[in-house]
Motif scaffolding. Sequence first.
Motif, mmCIF file in Angstrom:
data_model
loop_
_atom_site.group_PDB
_atom_site.id
_atom_site.type_symbol
_atom_site.label_atom_id
_atom_site.label_comp_id
_atom_site.label_asym_id
_atom_site.label_seq_id
_atom_site.Cartn_x
_atom_site.Cartn_y
_atom_site.Cartn_z
ATOM 1 N N SER A 33 10.554 -3.632 0.769
ATOM 2 C CA SER A 33 10.078 -2.392 0.146
ATOM 3 C C SER A 33 10.783 -2.158 -1.174
ATOM 4 N N ARG A 34 12.067 -2.453 -1.232
ATOM 5 C CA ARG A 34 12.824 -2.284 -2.478
ATOM 6 C C ARG A 34 12.305 -3.242 -3.547
ATOM 7 N N VAL A 35 11.939 -4.453 -3.154
ATOM 8 C CA VAL A 35 11.385 -5.419 -4.110
ATOM 9 C C VAL A 35 10.103 -4.878 -4.729
ATOM 10 N N VAL A 36 9.177 -4.435 -3.883
ATOM 11 C CA VAL A 36 7.896 -3.924 -4.404
ATOM 12 C C VAL A 36 8.122 -2.672 -5.239
ATOM 13 N N ARG A 37 8.992 -1.763 -4.780
ATOM 14 C CA ARG A 37 9.254 -0.524 -5.510
ATOM 15 C C ARG A 37 9.828 -0.809 -6.895
ATOM 16 N N ASN A 38 10.808 -1.704 -6.983
ATOM 17 C CA ASN A 38 11.413 -2.009 -8.287
ATOM 18 C C ASN A 38 10.424 -2.668 -9.227
ATOM 19 N N LEU A 39 9.565 -3.545 -8.702
ATOM 20 C CA LEU A 39 8.561 -4.178 -9.560
ATOM 21 C C LEU A 39 7.570 -3.147 -10.083
ATOM 22 N N LEU A 40 7.183 -2.194 -9.228
ATOM 23 C CA LEU A 40 6.273 -1.135 -9.689
ATOM 24 C C LEU A 40 6.957 -0.233 -10.700
ATOM 25 N N ASP A 41 8.238 0.110 -10.474
ATOM 26 C CA ASP A 41 8.963 0.951 -11.431
ATOM 27 C C ASP A 41 9.068 0.257 -12.777
ATOM 28 N N ASN A 42 9.321 -1.041 -12.744
ATOM 29 C CA ASN A 42 9.416 -1.791 -13.997
ATOM 30 C C ASN A 42 8.073 -1.801 -14.718
ATOM 31 N N PHE A 99 0.837 -1.212 0.000
ATOM 32 C CA PHE A 99 0.000 0.000 0.000
ATOM 33 C C PHE A 99 0.869 1.258 0.000
ATOM 34 N N THR A 100 1.936 1.258 0.793
ATOM 35 C CA THR A 100 2.811 2.428 0.857
ATOM 36 C C THR A 100 3.473 2.695 -0.484
ATOM 37 N N GLU A 101 3.993 1.663 -1.125
ATOM 38 C CA GLU A 101 4.677 1.844 -2.395
ATOM 39 C C GLU A 101 3.705 2.207 -3.508
ATOM 40 N N VAL A 102 2.487 1.709 -3.447
ATOM 41 C CA VAL A 102 1.486 2.070 -4.459
ATOM 42 C C VAL A 102 1.145 3.556 -4.341
ATOM 43 N N ARG A 103 0.968 4.056 -3.115
ATOM 44 C CA ARG A 103 0.675 5.480 -2.953
ATOM 45 C C ARG A 103 1.798 6.330 -3.534
ATOM 46 N N VAL A 109 1.874 -10.581 -6.965
ATOM 47 C CA VAL A 109 1.844 -10.499 -8.425
ATOM 48 C C VAL A 109 1.722 -9.040 -8.826
ATOM 49 N N VAL A 110 2.629 -8.578 -9.721
ATOM 50 C CA VAL A 110 2.578 -7.234 -10.306
ATOM 51 C C VAL A 110 2.440 -7.422 -11.810
ATOM 52 N N ALA A 111 1.287 -7.018 -12.352
ATOM 53 C CA ALA A 111 0.991 -7.250 -13.769
ATOM 54 C C ALA A 111 0.800 -5.921 -14.486
ATOM 55 N N ASP A 112 1.317 -5.846 -15.722
ATOM 56 C CA ASP A 112 1.096 -4.658 -16.562
ATOM 57 C C ASP A 112 0.505 -5.103 -17.883
ATOM 58 N N ASP A 113 0.001 -4.148 -18.666
ATOM 59 C CA ASP A 113 -0.596 -4.461 -19.972
ATOM 60 C C ASP A 113 0.285 -3.951 -21.101
ATOM 61 N N GLY A 114 1.607 -4.028 -20.901
ATOM 62 C CA GLY A 114 2.549 -3.567 -21.908
ATOM 63 C C GLY A 114 2.808 -4.596 -22.987
ATOM 64 N N PRO A 115 3.936 -4.461 -23.691
ATOM 65 C CA PRO A 115 4.227 -5.351 -24.824
ATOM 66 C C PRO A 115 4.541 -6.782 -24.414
ATOM 67 N N GLY A 116 4.827 -7.040 -23.140
ATOM 68 C CA GLY A 116 5.132 -8.396 -22.709
ATOM 69 C C GLY A 116 6.588 -8.784 -22.962
ATOM 70 N N ILE A 117 6.931 -9.937 -22.481
ATOM 71 C CA ILE A 117 8.304 -10.458 -22.617
ATOM 72 C C ILE A 117 8.227 -11.795 -23.319
ATOM 73 N N PRO A 118 8.983 -11.981 -24.407
ATOM 74 C CA PRO A 118 8.999 -13.285 -25.081
ATOM 75 C C PRO A 118 9.428 -14.386 -24.113
ATOM 76 N N ASP A 130 -1.936 -3.966 -12.285
ATOM 77 C CA ASP A 130 -2.744 -4.690 -11.308
ATOM 78 C C ASP A 130 -1.812 -5.402 -10.320
ATOM 79 N N ILE A 131 -2.129 -5.213 -9.039
ATOM 80 C CA ILE A 131 -1.319 -5.824 -7.985
ATOM 81 C C ILE A 131 -2.216 -6.724 -7.141
ATOM 82 N N SER A 132 -1.716 -7.936 -6.872
ATOM 83 C CA SER A 132 -2.453 -8.855 -6.001
ATOM 84 C C SER A 132 -1.486 -9.463 -4.994
ATOM 85 N N LEU A 133 -2.034 -9.764 -3.808
ATOM 86 C CA LEU A 133 -1.240 -10.388 -2.748
ATOM 87 C C LEU A 133 -2.164 -11.279 -1.948
#
Length: 458
Positions: free
Chosen positions: A354-363, A322-326, A386-395, A373-376
């Motif tokens: 906190s660094r793990v969540v922050r880096n995943l959100l930055d990515n 919650f802190t990193e999302v804000r 789980v940190v999910a985005d709707d970008g181009p994806g990774i092969p 979308d974030i789920s725990l």
Amino acid sequence: MAADVRSWWARRSLRLRLTAAAALVMAAGLAGAAFLLVAWLHASLINGLDQTVLQRAQVVAADEDSNRITAEVPATSHAEAAVQIVDSRGKVLASSANLRGRPRAFTFPASRSGTPRVHTVHDIPEHDYGTWRAVGIPAGTSHDPVTVYVALPTESVDRGLAQLTVALATGVPAVVALLTGMVWLFTGRALRPVDAMRAQTAEISASDLSRRLDVPPAKDALGRLATTFNDLLGRLDAATRRQRRFIADAAHELRSPLSTLHTRLEVADHHPESVHWPTLAPELLRETERLNHLVDDLLQLARLDARPRLRVRPVDLDEIVFTEVREARSRTRLVIDQHAVGAARLTGDEDALSRVVRNLLDNALRHAATRIDISLRMVHDTARLVVADDGPGIPEADRERVFGRFTRLDDARARDTGGSGLGLAIVRDLVTAHHGTIHVEDNRPGTRMVVLLPTRAP
């Protein structure tokens, strides 16, 4: 003094110490065996002599009972045997030729048990033999009892044992010396592969860790040692290559913002009249911020490589999310959905998580098109983030490579806006330090970063 001796002994070669230890063991073993042999042979010979003495006494007693004893006892095959027949008053009634006319030589009483006791006597008068084995048995009638004494010298036994002792005292040291020489030769031959490995190891330098030791053909301890050394060299070689590649990549990454800063400041210095500071200052600040993030990531990786101890304590992972999302929402207009975040309490380092969540959100922020979308939730004793985005994806072929240092997938992740390529590498190292795992899944479209963390550290 004892410490000096131990220190001196510890500085001797392994070959010398093994040979000396083997020599001591062999000497002690052979000396003990020789002593036991002499003791056993002495007991056996004395027992045989006792049997002869007892048999001779029984023969003489039988002759006495049949009244065939004269003043001189007839000689036997044992010419040195000393025989006396003594009455109840201590008077010598008969004796062997070698005790003729001599006073009573034996003073111990007759043995009346079923197994007569044999005595050791010394210095029978007028005889040169020092030690005798003697027995006394009763004979005669109840009205005229006598005692028959028979003795045999132990000279032959002593002489034979003395000769054997001299032979063993000469032979045992010779055998020990011969075996010690053989142990010295065999130990040198056995340690020859160790010396060869030492020489090969001495030739391996930090600049060339690709060389390997020759593994002996025998599947013994030396073969396993050489294999272990080669495995160690392989790990050192791989670590050195990673370090060199990391240094080269870090230098390359640092050069870009530094060159940009240097070039723009140099232009501003040489042409101050053409500089538009309201435009240049934000650009320089972005470059310094990028440089600051890169240095911070490099320091974080350096600490992880040094294997620091985590400050482990109970942590609410949902509060960290919650802190990193804000904080992330303050930097983007993308939708960040956190409705699927449930309670998850585990043991770990709060700053590292906190660094793990922050880096995943930055990515995710760099690659998402419209939302994140974030789920725990808890799955048995494991927290699943789980940190999910709707970008181009990774092969699929690159889903493991993205966790490498300075890795960028420019084609698949074209919207990269200045990441250092270290964020996911730091995430993996921190998750691994918490005994967890991270992997990539397809989000259709986009990417799902799945982190699994045990609630309790092993």
